[in-house]
Design a protein around this motif. Structure first.
Motif, PDB file in Angstrom:
ATOM      1  N   GLU A 101      30.144  47.170  60.001  1.00 25.82           N
ATOM      2  CA  GLU A 101      29.340  46.357  60.923  1.00 25.82           C
ATOM      3  C   GLU A 101      29.938  44.964  61.151  1.00 25.82           C
ATOM      4  OE1 GLU A 101      26.681  47.072  62.825  1.00 25.82           O
ATOM      5  OE2 GLU A 101      26.877  49.149  62.166  1.00 25.82           O
ATOM      6  N   CYS A 102      30.885  44.578  60.326  1.00 25.77           N
ATOM      7  CA  CYS A 102      31.456  43.227  60.431  1.00 25.77           C
ATOM      8  C   CYS A 102      32.407  43.125  61.614  1.00 25.77           C
ATOM      9  CB  CYS A 102      32.186  42.850  59.139  1.00 25.77           C
ATOM     10  SG  CYS A 102      31.086  42.715  57.719  1.00 25.77           S
ATOM     11  N   ASP A 103      32.285  42.042  62.371  1.00 22.05           N
ATOM     12  CA  ASP A 103      33.196  41.769  63.477  1.00 22.05           C
ATOM     13  C   ASP A 103      34.549  41.290  62.965  1.00 22.05           C
ATOM     14  OD1 ASP A 103      31.278  42.250  65.624  1.00 22.05           O
ATOM     15  OD2 ASP A 103      30.308  40.411  64.940  1.00 22.05           O
ATOM     16  N   HIS A 104      34.536  40.550  61.871  1.00 21.28           N
ATOM     17  CA  HIS A 104      35.748  40.002  61.247  1.00 21.28           C
ATOM     18  C   HIS A 104      35.542  40.000  59.739  1.00 21.28           C
ATOM     19  CE1 HIS A 104      37.201  38.463  65.106  1.00 21.28           C
ATOM     20  NE2 HIS A 104      35.992  37.967  65.304  1.00 21.28           N
ATOM     21  N   THR A 105      36.649  39.969  59.006  1.00 24.73           N
ATOM     22  CA  THR A 105      36.567  39.770  57.564  1.00 24.73           C
ATOM     23  C   THR A 105      37.418  38.566  57.191  1.00 24.73           C
ATOM     24  OG1 THR A 105      38.360  41.354  57.163  1.00 24.73           O
ATOM     25  CG2 THR A 105      36.101  42.189  56.986  1.00 24.73           C
ATOM     26  N   ALA A 106      36.972  37.879  56.166  1.00 22.15           N
ATOM     27  CA  ALA A 106      37.665  36.676  55.704  1.00 22.15           C
ATOM     28  C   ALA A 106      37.885  36.767  54.205  1.00 22.15           C
ATOM     29  CB  ALA A 106      36.845  35.434  56.039  1.00 22.15           C
ATOM     30  N   ALA A 107      39.031  36.273  53.764  1.00 23.27           N
ATOM     31  CA  ALA A 107      39.379  36.267  52.344  1.00 23.27           C
ATOM     32  C   ALA A 107      39.713  34.853  51.908  1.00 23.27           C
ATOM     33  CB  ALA A 107      40.577  37.178  52.089  1.00 23.27           C
ATOM     34  N   ILE A 108      39.377  34.542  50.681  1.00 20.84           N
ATOM     35  CA  ILE A 108      39.746  33.253  50.091  1.00 20.84           C
ATOM     36  C   ILE A 108      41.094  33.448  49.402  1.00 20.84           C
ATOM     37  CG2 ILE A 108      39.130  31.478  48.405  1.00 20.84           C
ATOM     38  CD1 ILE A 108      36.186  32.472  48.736  1.00 20.84           C
ATOM     39  N   PRO A 109      42.138  32.786  49.892  1.00 27.99           N
ATOM     40  CA  PRO A 109      43.440  32.928  49.240  1.00 27.99           C
ATOM     41  C   PRO A 109      43.381  32.350  47.813  1.00 27.99           C
ATOM     42  CG  PRO A 109      43.675  31.937  51.415  1.00 27.99           C
ATOM     43  CD  PRO A 109      42.212  31.940  51.087  1.00 27.99           C
ATOM     44  N   THR A 110      43.795  33.139  46.851  1.00 29.68           N
ATOM     45  CA  THR A 110      43.820  32.695  45.457  1.00 29.68           C
ATOM     46  C   THR A 110      45.167  33.048  44.852  1.00 29.68           C
ATOM     47  OG1 THR A 110      42.866  34.793  44.710  1.00 29.68           O
ATOM     48  CG2 THR A 110      41.313  32.996  45.145  1.00 29.68           C
ATOM     49  N   SER A 111      45.457  32.440  43.709  1.00 29.99           N
ATOM     50  CA  SER A 111      46.738  32.727  43.058  1.00 29.99           C
ATOM     51  C   SER A 111      46.594  32.837  41.547  1.00 29.99           C
ATOM     52  CB  SER A 111      47.749  31.622  43.400  1.00 29.99           C
ATOM     53  OG  SER A 111      47.263  30.367  42.951  1.00 29.99           O
ATOM     54  N   GLY A 112      45.381  33.070  41.079  1.00 30.38           N
ATOM     55  CA  GLY A 112      45.147  33.154  39.640  1.00 30.38           C
ATOM     56  C   GLY A 112      45.521  34.496  39.047  1.00 30.38           C
ATOM     57  N   HIS A 113      45.270  34.627  37.770  1.00 30.40           N
ATOM     58  CA  HIS A 113      45.604  35.851  37.038  1.00 30.40           C
ATOM     59  C   HIS A 113      44.529  36.923  37.183  1.00 30.40           C
ATOM     60  CE1 HIS A 113      49.036  33.903  35.242  1.00 30.40           C
ATOM     61  NE2 HIS A 113      48.260  32.866  34.953  1.00 30.40           N
ATOM     62  N   ILE A 114      43.336  36.496  37.543  1.00 28.79           N
ATOM     63  CA  ILE A 114      42.224  37.429  37.729  1.00 28.79           C
ATOM     64  C   ILE A 114      42.136  37.732  39.217  1.00 28.79           C
ATOM     65  CG2 ILE A 114      39.739  37.734  37.434  1.00 28.79           C
ATOM     66  CD1 ILE A 114      39.935  35.748  35.100  1.00 28.79           C
ATOM     67  N   ASP A 115      41.751  38.965  39.558  1.00 31.60           N
ATOM     68  CA  ASP A 115      41.836  39.401  40.951  1.00 31.60           C
ATOM     69  C   ASP A 115      40.741  38.897  41.885  1.00 31.60           C
ATOM     70  OD1 ASP A 115      39.772  40.927  39.964  1.00 31.60           O
ATOM     71  OD2 ASP A 115      40.525  42.827  40.719  1.00 31.60           O
ATOM     72  N   SER A 116      39.711  38.214  41.363  1.00 29.72           N
ATOM     73  CA  SER A 116      38.655  37.775  42.273  1.00 29.72           C
ATOM     74  C   SER A 116      37.870  36.605  41.689  1.00 29.72           C
ATOM     75  CB  SER A 116      37.697  38.932  42.572  1.00 29.72           C
ATOM     76  OG  SER A 116      36.971  39.274  41.402  1.00 29.72           O
ATOM     77  N   LEU A 117      37.060  36.014  42.559  1.00 29.10           N
ATOM     78  CA  LEU A 117      36.157  34.941  42.156  1.00 29.10           C
ATOM     79  C   LEU A 117      34.765  35.507  41.908  1.00 29.10           C
ATOM     80  CD1 LEU A 117      37.140  32.365  44.922  1.00 29.10           C
ATOM     81  CD2 LEU A 117      37.673  32.180  42.484  1.00 29.10           C
ATOM     82  N   ASN A 118      33.960  34.787  41.155  1.00 30.45           N
ATOM     83  CA  ASN A 118      32.552  35.114  41.035  1.00 30.45           C
ATOM     84  C   ASN A 118      31.942  35.026  42.427  1.00 30.45           C
ATOM     85  OD1 ASN A 118      29.689  33.882  40.887  1.00 30.45           O
ATOM     86  ND2 ASN A 118      29.959  34.891  38.916  1.00 30.45           N
ATOM     87  N   VAL A 119      31.033  35.935  42.766  1.00 31.58           N
ATOM     88  CA  VAL A 119      30.469  35.978  44.117  1.00 31.58           C
ATOM     89  C   VAL A 119      29.760  34.684  44.493  1.00 31.58           C
ATOM     90  CG1 VAL A 119      28.301  37.123  43.436  1.00 31.58           C
ATOM     91  CG2 VAL A 119      29.192  37.392  45.770  1.00 31.58           C
ATOM     92  N   SER A 120      29.131  34.030  43.528  1.00 26.81           N
ATOM     93  CA  SER A 120      28.440  32.782  43.865  1.00 26.81           C
ATOM     94  C   SER A 120      29.442  31.663  44.158  1.00 26.81           C
ATOM     95  CB  SER A 120      27.469  32.374  42.757  1.00 26.81           C
ATOM     96  OG  SER A 120      28.143  32.065  41.561  1.00 26.81           O
TER      97      SER A 120
END
Length: 160
Positions: free
Chosen positions: A128-147
């Motif tokens: 349903e999304c028209d676009h998707t956006a990602a936060i560029p990161t460079s850490g050792h863990i693959d993602s950020l906490n959702v909050s």
């Protein structure tokens, strides 16, 4: 009916709706609600099922902000996104495979969809999304906490 009334109330030229897909941890929901208050989110949409509910834990974690952010609970999140589109909103999903956040040109009437930590957006919601956006990161863990991710993206959406 309550959702449509809430959307119709968002007749502002610049309006921001935050849609949460599968956020089940009340601490994450509380932190998101605090950011939603700080960055002027006009409406938060929660699904009726597979979601934390606004409760004392959410209120405490949000430092009381959950009392100030208009919130609506809907039966069908996908239908709600479709109704937002009909109300001239563009729908942006937070997704690790999306366009880098700083390159996204957000519309004045935007709905941001945040997915469950670890799982991300469900397939049907992502469609349903028209676009998707990602936060560029460079850490050792693959993602950020959702909050944390919600706070970063909300800041970017409201940045002057």
């Amino acid at each position: 009916k309550e959702f449509i009334d809430s959307v119709e109330a968002q007749q502002l030229q610049k309006s921001l709706v935050l849609v949460l897909d599968g956020i089940t941890d009340p601490h994450n929901l509380g932190a998101i609600m605090r950011s939603a208050d700080q960055f002027g989110v006009d409406l938060v949409v929660l699904p009726e099922r597979r979601s934390a509910k606004i409760n004392i834990t959410v209120n405490k974690t949000s430092a009381g902000a959950s009392s100030y952010v208009p919130t609506v609970v809907v039966k069908n999140l996908r239908r709600s996104l479709s109704e937002l589109k009909e109300a001239a909103f563009w729908v942006y999903g937070a997704d690790a495979d999306g366009q880098p956040l700083h390159e996204v040109d957000f519309a004045d009437r935007a709905a941001l969809v945040m997915g469950a930590e670890g799982k991300g957006l469900s397939r049907l919601i992502l469609e349903e999304c028209d676009h998707t956006a990602a936060i560029p990161t460079s850490g050792h863990i693959d993602s950020l906490n959702v909050s944390v991710a919600a706070g970063i993206i909300l800041y970017e959406l409201r940045r002057p």
